[in-house]
Scaffold this motif. Structure first.
Motif, mmCIF file in Angstrom:
data_model
loop_
_atom_site.group_PDB
_atom_site.id
_atom_site.type_symbol
_atom_site.label_atom_id
_atom_site.label_comp_id
_atom_site.label_asym_id
_atom_site.label_seq_id
_atom_site.Cartn_x
_atom_site.Cartn_y
_atom_site.Cartn_z
ATOM 1 N N LEU A 225 -0.530 6.463 -6.195
ATOM 2 C CA LEU A 225 0.628 5.868 -5.526
ATOM 3 C C LEU A 225 1.300 6.845 -4.564
ATOM 4 N N ARG A 226 1.012 8.150 -4.695
ATOM 5 C CA ARG A 226 1.584 9.145 -3.777
ATOM 6 C C ARG A 226 0.738 9.353 -2.521
ATOM 7 N N LYS A 227 -0.418 8.712 -2.431
ATOM 8 C CA LYS A 227 -1.252 8.872 -1.243
ATOM 9 C C LYS A 227 -0.492 8.405 -0.008
ATOM 10 N N PRO A 228 -0.558 9.170 1.091
ATOM 11 C CA PRO A 228 0.126 8.740 2.317
ATOM 12 C C PRO A 228 -0.392 7.373 2.799
ATOM 13 N N GLY A 229 0.520 6.457 3.031
ATOM 14 C CA GLY A 229 0.143 5.138 3.536
ATOM 15 C C GLY A 229 -0.535 4.245 2.519
ATOM 16 N N LEU A 235 -2.236 -3.399 1.223
ATOM 17 C CA LEU A 235 -2.052 -4.641 1.978
ATOM 18 C C LEU A 235 -3.322 -4.980 2.760
ATOM 19 N N PHE A 236 -3.932 -3.982 3.360
ATOM 20 C CA PHE A 236 -5.149 -4.214 4.135
ATOM 21 C C PHE A 236 -6.273 -4.735 3.232
ATOM 22 N N ILE A 237 -6.420 -4.139 2.043
ATOM 23 C CA ILE A 237 -7.457 -4.579 1.107
ATOM 24 C C ILE A 237 -7.237 -6.034 0.706
ATOM 25 N N VAL A 238 -5.981 -6.377 0.376
ATOM 26 C CA VAL A 238 -5.665 -7.747 -0.044
ATOM 27 C C VAL A 238 -5.934 -8.736 1.088
ATOM 28 N N LEU A 239 -5.506 -8.395 2.310
ATOM 29 C CA LEU A 239 -5.705 -9.302 3.443
ATOM 30 C C LEU A 239 -7.174 -9.408 3.831
ATOM 31 N N PHE A 240 -7.932 -8.328 3.648
ATOM 32 C CA PHE A 240 -9.361 -8.351 3.956
ATOM 33 C C PHE A 240 -10.073 -9.432 3.134
ATOM 34 N N ARG A 241 -9.635 -9.624 1.890
ATOM 35 C CA ARG A 241 -10.281 -10.578 0.992
ATOM 36 C C ARG A 241 -9.548 -11.908 0.876
ATOM 37 N N PHE A 242 -8.447 -12.072 1.638
ATOM 38 C CA PHE A 242 -7.626 -13.265 1.475
ATOM 39 C C PHE A 242 -8.385 -14.532 1.843
ATOM 40 N N ALA A 243 -9.055 -14.529 2.971
ATOM 41 C CA ALA A 243 -9.822 -15.706 3.377
ATOM 42 C C ALA A 243 -11.085 -15.850 2.538
ATOM 43 N N GLU A 244 -11.732 -14.714 2.237
ATOM 44 C CA GLU A 244 -12.994 -14.746 1.486
ATOM 45 C C GLU A 244 -12.836 -15.399 0.118
ATOM 46 N N GLY A 245 -11.783 -15.000 -0.615
ATOM 47 C CA GLY A 245 -11.586 -15.548 -1.957
ATOM 48 C C GLY A 245 -11.445 -17.058 -1.946
ATOM 49 N N MET A 374 -8.877 -4.485 -4.874
ATOM 50 C CA MET A 374 -9.737 -5.400 -4.129
ATOM 51 C C MET A 374 -9.989 -6.677 -4.924
ATOM 52 N N GLN A 375 -10.266 -6.523 -6.215
ATOM 53 C CA GLN A 375 -10.511 -7.692 -7.053
ATOM 54 C C GLN A 375 -9.252 -8.526 -7.236
ATOM 55 N N LEU A 376 -8.099 -7.857 -7.332
ATOM 56 C CA LEU A 376 -6.842 -8.592 -7.453
ATOM 57 C C LEU A 376 -6.581 -9.443 -6.210
ATOM 58 N N GLY A 377 -6.884 -8.877 -5.036
ATOM 59 C CA GLY A 377 -6.729 -9.647 -3.808
ATOM 60 C C GLY A 377 -7.614 -10.873 -3.800
ATOM 61 N N PHE A 378 -8.838 -10.691 -4.265
ATOM 62 C CA PHE A 378 -9.770 -11.813 -4.345
ATOM 63 C C PHE A 378 -9.266 -12.871 -5.320
ATOM 64 N N ILE A 379 -8.773 -12.423 -6.470
ATOM 65 C CA ILE A 379 -8.303 -13.362 -7.501
ATOM 66 C C ILE A 379 -7.096 -14.145 -7.019
ATOM 67 N N LEU A 409 -7.481 -8.318 10.733
ATOM 68 C CA LEU A 409 -7.912 -7.778 12.021
ATOM 69 C C LEU A 409 -6.723 -7.174 12.777
ATOM 70 N N LEU A 410 -5.564 -7.812 12.701
ATOM 71 C CA LEU A 410 -4.374 -7.288 13.364
ATOM 72 C C LEU A 410 -3.877 -6.016 12.682
ATOM 73 N N LEU A 411 -3.952 -5.986 11.349
ATOM 74 C CA LEU A 411 -3.476 -4.819 10.603
ATOM 75 C C LEU A 411 -4.348 -3.594 10.860
ATOM 76 N N LEU A 412 -5.547 -3.816 11.327
ATOM 77 C CA LEU A 412 -6.468 -2.714 11.601
ATOM 78 C C LEU A 412 -5.884 -1.737 12.626
ATOM 79 N N PHE A 413 -4.981 -2.208 13.486
ATOM 80 C CA PHE A 413 -4.352 -1.331 14.477
ATOM 81 C C PHE A 413 -3.414 -0.322 13.816
ATOM 82 N N LEU A 414 -2.963 -0.605 12.601
ATOM 83 C CA LEU A 414 -2.041 0.291 11.902
ATOM 84 C C LEU A 414 -2.722 1.130 10.836
ATOM 85 N N VAL A 415 -3.897 0.696 10.374
ATOM 86 C CA VAL A 415 -4.601 1.379 9.297
ATOM 87 C C VAL A 415 -5.328 2.602 9.847
#
Length: 437
Positions: A225-229, A235-245, A374-379, A409-415
């Protein structure tokens, strides 16, 4: 002090059966159960909600995985979970014959899911404890091949057999037979693994106690949880799998849905045939091509293409919902395109977790936590997909899933993704993560 590895039989004698069982248990719970319930008349929202909750087992397994280090033998855990899975499959066959068959089967599937997730932890730990780095790399191909071979069995052979049995003995009896056969098969594989798996698998952590493991787990989570960003990464991981799930849950149900309700009206046998053969093959080809493509271009430059590839299944199902083709060649070609894009794009998320999220003091543990997120985002997306589909209908739903891919895809500009060749810190002495699901 870790015990030296004793001479054991060639890993070719046990790696294939070990990972075949891992895949078989996972696919039965996460894929076969939903298709079975659809044929039994369960509504899409109920299927999505309950199978989504079942998937929590694989999402939260990092929380109890450190405590399995307290066990002196990973082989014991693996074999015990395989026999537990066999007993659960037998109970599933009986549950389908009860008046309250849906509630009973969900209860049994929860047992199967958590037994399977626990088996996964011990299975990967056994693999890493038994083989040195050179052997781990040498047998990684066998590991992945037999994990996916179980998908051919479940989505191909079992669904085809289930479709044939449904016509002769009814849906409930047919699936009871399927689960009884699976129980026997898993019991035989468990008995073989009890004989063939390496036996000297004490990882040498005799000094470990539950309190020390809990302290380490807290430190691992706090460092994560202390990792920068980190929250942007999550958020990026969850959104990456949002449509797929959503599309991976509703897509197969759409294939079975009656044509007068907007589906393609395929039989269980037809769905099993198309997914178990051309679908699985296309997924494997897509995964391999995606890996080489990303290696050639680097993750930073390849990621936009990988995210776009993840939209291919959504576009494919939208096309099928518009055209409603009746010939299997047309449907099979569409499923091949869907799974090719899915396999190609999904490489991006695995590599993102490995190269961006995991590096640091606790690389292996943070890889597990990233995989859990990643799995939580899918679920999450899987669980809500049934309600959304029932509210919108199939055509509008698949169009909605295309839109759901845009935020990643939009969040990729910030990641931030490391430039090619940038050094990534590694946990001292940690083996590379072994990821199969």
């Amino acid at each position: 002090m870790t015990q030296p590895r004793s001479p054991v039989a060639s890993p070719i004698r046990w790696v294939p059966t070990l990972y075949f069982v891992q895949g078989m248990q996972f696919f039965v719970v996460m894929l076969i159960a939903g298709l079975m319930f659809k044929n039994m008349g369960v509504a899409n929202d109920q299927i999505a909600r309950w199978t989504g909750l079942l998937g929590l087992a694989w999402a939260i397994k990092p929380l109890w995985s450190p405590f399995l280090e307290l066990a002196r033998s990973k082989k014991l855990i693996v074999v015990a979970m395989q026999f537990t899975g066999s007993a659960g499959l037998a109970l599933m066959a009986l549950a389908l014959q009860l008046p309250m068959w849906f509630a009973a089967s969900i209860a049994v599937l929860f047992v199967l899911a958590y037994a399977s997730a626990t088996h996964d932890i011990a299975c990967d730990g056994l693999y890493m404890a038994s083989l040195d780095a050179r052997q781990q790399a040498a047998y990684a191909g066998w590991q992945g091949a037999f994990f996916n071979a179980s998908k051919f069995l479940t989505l191909g052979g079992l669904l085809v057999l289930a479709g044939q049995l449904e016509r002769s003995m009814g849906v409930m009896n047919a699936w009871s037979v399927i689960f009884a056969l699976l129980a026997v098969l898993l019991a035989l594989l468990a008995a073989y693994n009890a004989y063939a798996l390496p036996g000297t698998l004490n990882t040498g952590h005799a000094e470990l106690t539950a309190a020390s493991v809990l302290r380490t787990l807290r430190e691992v989570i706090a460092d994560f949880l202390r990792k920068p960003g980190i929250w942007l990464m999550v958020l990026f991981i969850v959104l990456f799998r949002f449509a797929e799930g959503q599309v991976q849950t509703i897509g197969p149900l759409f294939l079975i849905e009656a044509r007068d309700k907007g589906g393609l009206g395929l039989s269980t046998e037809q769905v099993g045939g198309v997914y178990g053969t051309v679908g699985t093959a296309a997924f494997l080809v897509g995964s391999i091509l995606g890996g080489y493509f990303t290696s050639w271009l680097s993750l930073r430059r390849a990621m936009p293409i990988l995210i776009i590839a993840m939209a291919v299944p959504n576009v494919t199902f939208y096309y099928l919902s518009l055209t409603l083709p009746q010939d299997m060649f047309h449907v099979g070609a569409a499923i091949a395109v869907e799974m090719l894009g899915y396999g190609f794009g999904f490489v991006g998320m695995i590599l993102y977790i490995m190269q961006v999220v995991a590096p640091g003091k606790f690389q292996t543990a943070h890889y597990a936590l990233g995989s859990g997120v990643m799995q939580l985002g899918f679920i999450f997306s899987k669980t809500i997909s049934g309600d959304i589909q029932l509210a919108m209908g199939y055509q509008s739903f698949f169009l909605w899933t295309i839109v759901c891919g845009a935020p990643a895809l939009l969040l990729l500009f910030l990641v931030k993704i490391p430039a090619p060749g940038a050094a990534t810190p590694v946990e001292p002495g940690a083996p590379e993560p072994v990821a199969t699901n």
